[in-house]
Design a protein around this motif. Structure first.
Motif, PDB file in Angstrom:
ATOM      1  N   PHE A 232       0.820  -1.214   0.000  1.00 40.78           N
ATOM      2  CA  PHE A 232       0.000   0.000   0.000  1.00 40.78           C
ATOM      3  C   PHE A 232       0.855   1.266   0.000  1.00 40.78           C
ATOM      4  CE2 PHE A 232      -3.638  -2.612   1.697  1.00 40.78           C
ATOM      5  CZ  PHE A 232      -4.510  -2.333   0.649  1.00 40.78           C
ATOM      6  N   THR A 233       1.926   1.267   0.747  1.00 40.82           N
ATOM      7  CA  THR A 233       2.734   2.488   0.852  1.00 40.82           C
ATOM      8  C   THR A 233       3.652   2.703  -0.352  1.00 40.82           C
ATOM      9  OG1 THR A 233       4.399   1.302   2.170  1.00 40.82           O
ATOM     10  CG2 THR A 233       2.674   2.492   3.371  1.00 40.82           C
ATOM     11  N   SER A 234       3.597   1.804  -1.320  1.00 41.08           N
ATOM     12  CA  SER A 234       4.432   1.967  -2.515  1.00 41.08           C
ATOM     13  C   SER A 234       3.648   2.451  -3.735  1.00 41.08           C
ATOM     14  CB  SER A 234       5.118   0.642  -2.856  1.00 41.08           C
ATOM     15  OG  SER A 234       4.182  -0.328  -3.293  1.00 41.08           O
ATOM     16  N   VAL A 235       2.334   2.693  -3.559  1.00 35.63           N
ATOM     17  CA  VAL A 235       1.503   3.128  -4.688  1.00 35.63           C
ATOM     18  C   VAL A 235       0.982   4.545  -4.438  1.00 35.63           C
ATOM     19  CG1 VAL A 235       0.849   0.769  -5.249  1.00 35.63           C
ATOM     20  CG2 VAL A 235      -0.582   2.083  -3.683  1.00 35.63           C
ATOM     21  N   ASP A 236       0.274   5.091  -5.419  1.00 42.74           N
ATOM     22  CA  ASP A 236      -0.231   6.464  -5.313  1.00 42.74           C
ATOM     23  C   ASP A 236      -1.570   6.548  -4.601  1.00 42.74           C
ATOM     24  OD1 ASP A 236       1.974   7.507  -6.652  1.00 42.74           O
ATOM     25  OD2 ASP A 236       1.055   7.194  -8.624  1.00 42.74           O
ATOM     26  N   THR A 237      -2.374   5.485  -4.725  1.00 42.60           N
ATOM     27  CA  THR A 237      -3.674   5.455  -4.069  1.00 42.60           C
ATOM     28  C   THR A 237      -4.056   4.016  -3.756  1.00 42.60           C
ATOM     29  OG1 THR A 237      -6.064   5.812  -4.324  1.00 42.60           O
ATOM     30  CG2 THR A 237      -4.780   5.544  -6.341  1.00 42.60           C
ATOM     31  N   PRO A 238      -4.620   3.741  -2.583  1.00 40.09           N
ATOM     32  CA  PRO A 238      -5.019   2.372  -2.255  1.00 40.09           C
ATOM     33  C   PRO A 238      -6.217   1.894  -3.063  1.00 40.09           C
ATOM     34  CG  PRO A 238      -5.742   3.889  -0.540  1.00 40.09           C
ATOM     35  CD  PRO A 238      -4.870   4.680  -1.464  1.00 40.09           C
ATOM     36  N   ARG A 239      -6.884   2.812  -3.755  1.00 40.38           N
ATOM     37  CA  ARG A 239      -8.065   2.432  -4.543  1.00 40.38           C
ATOM     38  C   ARG A 239      -7.705   1.846  -5.901  1.00 40.38           C
ATOM     39  NH1 ARG A 239      -9.498   2.557   0.135  1.00 40.38           N
ATOM     40  NH2 ARG A 239     -10.130   4.514   1.059  1.00 40.38           N
ATOM     41  N   ASP A 240      -6.460   2.001  -6.322  1.00 34.79           N
ATOM     42  CA  ASP A 240      -6.030   1.439  -7.602  1.00 34.79           C
ATOM     43  C   ASP A 240      -5.619  -0.013  -7.365  1.00 34.79           C
ATOM     44  OD1 ASP A 240      -4.892   0.720 -10.006  1.00 34.79           O
ATOM     45  OD2 ASP A 240      -3.869   2.644 -10.297  1.00 34.79           O
ATOM     46  N   ARG A 241      -6.581  -0.897  -7.473  1.00 38.14           N
ATOM     47  CA  ARG A 241      -6.337  -2.292  -7.153  1.00 38.14           C
ATOM     48  C   ARG A 241      -5.269  -2.920  -8.038  1.00 38.14           C
ATOM     49  NH1 ARG A 241     -12.743  -3.906  -6.815  1.00 38.14           N
ATOM     50  NH2 ARG A 241     -13.176  -3.047  -4.734  1.00 38.14           N
ATOM     51  N   LYS A 242      -5.260  -2.542  -9.304  1.00 43.20           N
ATOM     52  CA  LYS A 242      -4.263  -3.104 -10.216  1.00 43.20           C
ATOM     53  C   LYS A 242      -2.862  -2.678  -9.800  1.00 43.20           C
ATOM     54  CE  LYS A 242      -3.264  -5.448 -13.972  1.00 43.20           C
ATOM     55  NZ  LYS A 242      -3.713  -4.930 -15.294  1.00 43.20           N
ATOM     56  N   ALA A 243      -2.707  -1.424  -9.392  1.00 48.10           N
ATOM     57  CA  ALA A 243      -1.391  -0.948  -8.961  1.00 48.10           C
ATOM     58  C   ALA A 243      -0.953  -1.665  -7.686  1.00 48.10           C
ATOM     59  CB  ALA A 243      -1.419   0.564  -8.739  1.00 48.10           C
ATOM     60  N   VAL A 244      -1.871  -1.876  -6.745  1.00 52.29           N
ATOM     61  CA  VAL A 244      -1.537  -2.582  -5.503  1.00 52.29           C
ATOM     62  C   VAL A 244      -1.151  -4.020  -5.812  1.00 52.29           C
ATOM     63  CG1 VAL A 244      -2.414  -3.384  -3.283  1.00 52.29           C
ATOM     64  CG2 VAL A 244      -3.004  -1.093  -4.095  1.00 52.29           C
ATOM     65  N   ALA A 245      -1.908  -4.661  -6.708  1.00 49.80           N
ATOM     66  CA  ALA A 245      -1.596  -6.037  -7.091  1.00 49.80           C
ATOM     67  C   ALA A 245      -0.234  -6.122  -7.762  1.00 49.80           C
ATOM     68  CB  ALA A 245      -2.686  -6.577  -8.015  1.00 49.80           C
ATOM     69  N   THR A 246       0.080  -5.158  -8.592  1.00 47.25           N
ATOM     70  CA  THR A 246       1.397  -5.130  -9.232  1.00 47.25           C
ATOM     71  C   THR A 246       2.497  -4.942  -8.202  1.00 47.25           C
ATOM     72  OG1 THR A 246       0.457  -4.239 -11.281  1.00 47.25           O
ATOM     73  CG2 THR A 246       2.825  -3.925 -10.936  1.00 47.25           C
ATOM     74  N   ALA A 247       2.237  -4.100  -7.204  1.00 43.71           N
ATOM     75  CA  ALA A 247       3.219  -3.906  -6.131  1.00 43.71           C
ATOM     76  C   ALA A 247       3.483  -5.210  -5.392  1.00 43.71           C
ATOM     77  CB  ALA A 247       2.728  -2.832  -5.165  1.00 43.71           C
ATOM     78  N   LEU A 248       2.452  -6.020  -5.176  1.00 40.64           N
ATOM     79  CA  LEU A 248       2.630  -7.318  -4.536  1.00 40.64           C
ATOM     80  C   LEU A 248       3.502  -8.229  -5.396  1.00 40.64           C
ATOM     81  CD1 LEU A 248      -0.992  -8.041  -3.227  1.00 40.64           C
ATOM     82  CD2 LEU A 248       1.004  -7.438  -1.853  1.00 40.64           C
ATOM     83  N   GLN A 249       3.234  -8.245  -6.692  1.00 42.91           N
ATOM     84  CA  GLN A 249       4.006  -9.094  -7.605  1.00 42.91           C
ATOM     85  C   GLN A 249       5.479  -8.703  -7.635  1.00 42.91           C
ATOM     86  OE1 GLN A 249       2.846 -11.600  -9.725  1.00 42.91           O
ATOM     87  NE2 GLN A 249       0.631 -11.423  -9.451  1.00 42.91           N
ATOM     88  N   GLU A 250       5.770  -7.416  -7.404  1.00 40.80           N
ATOM     89  CA  GLU A 250       7.137  -6.907  -7.514  1.00 40.80           C
ATOM     90  C   GLU A 250       7.830  -6.753  -6.165  1.00 40.80           C
ATOM     91  OE1 GLU A 250       6.612  -3.256  -9.614  1.00 40.80           O
ATOM     92  OE2 GLU A 250       6.234  -4.245 -11.559  1.00 40.80           O
ATOM     93  N   LEU A 251       7.186  -7.224  -5.084  1.00 39.08           N
ATOM     94  CA  LEU A 251       7.715  -6.998  -3.747  1.00 39.08           C
ATOM     95  C   LEU A 251       8.929  -7.882  -3.450  1.00 39.08           C
ATOM     96  CD1 LEU A 251       7.231  -5.431  -1.117  1.00 39.08           C
ATOM     97  CD2 LEU A 251       5.768  -7.309  -0.358  1.00 39.08           C
TER      98      LEU A 251
END
Length: 432
Positions: A351-370
């Motif tokens: 969550f703290t690596s994206v611009d908004t917690p509402r962008d589910r695709k961005a959060v999911a991508t952050a998980l894949q790249e963690l």
């Protein structure tokens, strides 16, 4: 060890969870953007708090309370320059896959979850992940062999495709082999291995996967025969192991079945030099019915106070987390403490690596790249064995008597897969 290609061919013959993928369907369209409640991030957590799998989750309440008290969760996440209150909503599956699916849907529709975390066994993690993938909700799972989580959720397991919204971390069959075989090699035996595997999804999966591992390591495989869960008489199996002179023992049964078999084995004179068990004796409560018969049985450990790791949330060490649980509960530490804690570390990182917690695709991508280090050590979701899966490297442990405060305690006896963990005692034959 053979990797995903072997498992794709053999492991799924016994997993039997593919129907879960077909049984969970989306309740609405997926557009990648959430409709969460204002300045709040909602994280759902699903585990089997009651029912036959409750032993896995007996420390979950403590961990959730511990996480809520960290500054990161108490003060909120800063995402895109804005601070969001964090709410954790807990759901109990009652150890039922159908209830797990329902819990995930409730978290999405009623609680507007921005992410869902799930722990402990395919019966919980797979249906939750399937619902999340269908509805486009970021999800992280743990305490499930990665092959059972990944392949059995595929529309076509022989031609698997990476998931977009669902990720997980834990070990797999290669890690079991990599943990057990070095222990076998250190005990002088005839290299004949007897296997106790039931006619159920886990048993059939292990039955399919183990023979190639044993063959590659120079061991001979003896199958004790498929049996029904709940069997109470194991005379025929024990006779087979004695006739074939099995000096090493492996299994993946239900705990009560192993208790019955192991007690009968002692009475009938089957005393393998080394017993290395899976799915049983993972937690202290499993040792109680066996009493002294549990001494020097070996198993795998993916987390414990002997791990040289610390929380990414507040710096608390694995040892401190285990000791705090023991002080608060009066019970012995268990492995799932670290796994569940790591779920919440991962959520905070994503969550703290994206611009908004509402962008589910961005959060999911952050998980894949963690790729980070925390209470479970380094978890790198970019390395595989498949996209979105981070592997843990377990150590070999034995249950030993009179080590410390508790009647029997896990002690590290082999660190072949994870040299960062210190050896605590010599490997001892289960039966001299």
């Amino acid at each position: 060890m053979n990797g995903p290609s072997l498992l794709r061919r053999t492991l799924l013959k016994g997993v039997g969870l593919g129907a879960l993928a077909a049984g969970a369907t989306a309740c609405g369209s997926v557009n990648g953007l959430g409709a969460g409640p204002g300045d709040k991030i909602v994280i759902g957590f699903v585990s089997p708090r009651t029912g036959p799998l409750a032993g896995f989750a007996s420390g979950d309440g403590f961990v959730v309370d511990r996480v809520r008290a960290t500054a990161a969760y108490a003060k909120g996440f800063t995402v895109g320059g804005k601070t969001y209150e964090v709410e954790i909503v807990v759901k109990d599956t009652h150890s039922d896959p159908g209830r797990a699916s329902q819990a995930a849907r409730e978290l999405i529709s009623r609680h507007h979850a921005d992410m869902i975390l799930a722990s402990s066994t395919p019966e919980t993690t797979n249906p939750v992940a399937t619902v999340c993938e269908a509805q486009g909700i970021p999800c992280v799972s743990t305490v499930v062999p990665w092959e059972a989580w990944y392949f059995s959720r595929q529309a076509d397991p022989r031609n698997p495709k990476p998931f977009t919204y669902t990720t997980m971390f834990f070990s797999g069959v290669d890690q079991f082999g990599g943990c057990f075989v070095p222990m076998w090699d250190r005990i002088s035996t005839n290299k004949v291995v007897g296997g106790m595997f039931p006619d159920d999804p886990d048993g059939n999966a292990f039955r399919a996967a183990y023979p190639p591992i044993l063959d590659n390591a120079g061991y001979t495989w003896v199958d004790g025969g498929a049996y029904r869960d709940g069997t109470t008489a194991f005379g025929s199996m024990i006779s087979t192991f004695k006739r074939e002179q099995c000096e090493i023992f492996i299994n993946a049964p239900l705990p009560p079945d192993f208790t019955a078999m192991w007690k009968q084995a002692a009475l009938r004179g089957f005393r393998p030099k080394l017993a290395t068990v899976a799915k049983v004796l993972l937690f202290p409560a499993d040792t109680v019915p066996l009493g002294s018969l549990v001494s020097n049985i070996a198993t795998d450990s993916w987390w414990g106070p002997y791990m040289p790791y610390a929380s990414s949330l507040d710096g608390e060490t694995a040892k401190q987390l285990a000791e705090s649980y023991q002080s608060a509960s009066g019970r012995q530490w268990l492995q799932t403490l670290g796994s569940v804690y790591s779920l919440f570390e991962i959520a905070e990182k994503a969550f703290t690596s994206v611009d908004t917690p509402r962008d589910r695709k961005a959060v999911a991508t952050a998980l894949q790249e963690l790729n980070y280090s925390g209470i479970s050590g380094v978890l790198d979701f970019t390395r595989g064995p498949v996209p979105g899966v981070a592997l843990q490297q377990p150590v070999g442990v034995q249950w030993k008597e009179g080590i410390g405060r508790w009647p029997y305690e896990m002690v590290v006896v082999d660190n072949s897969l994870n040299p960062a963990v210190r050896i605590g005692a010599d490997l001892t034959p289960t039966n001299p």
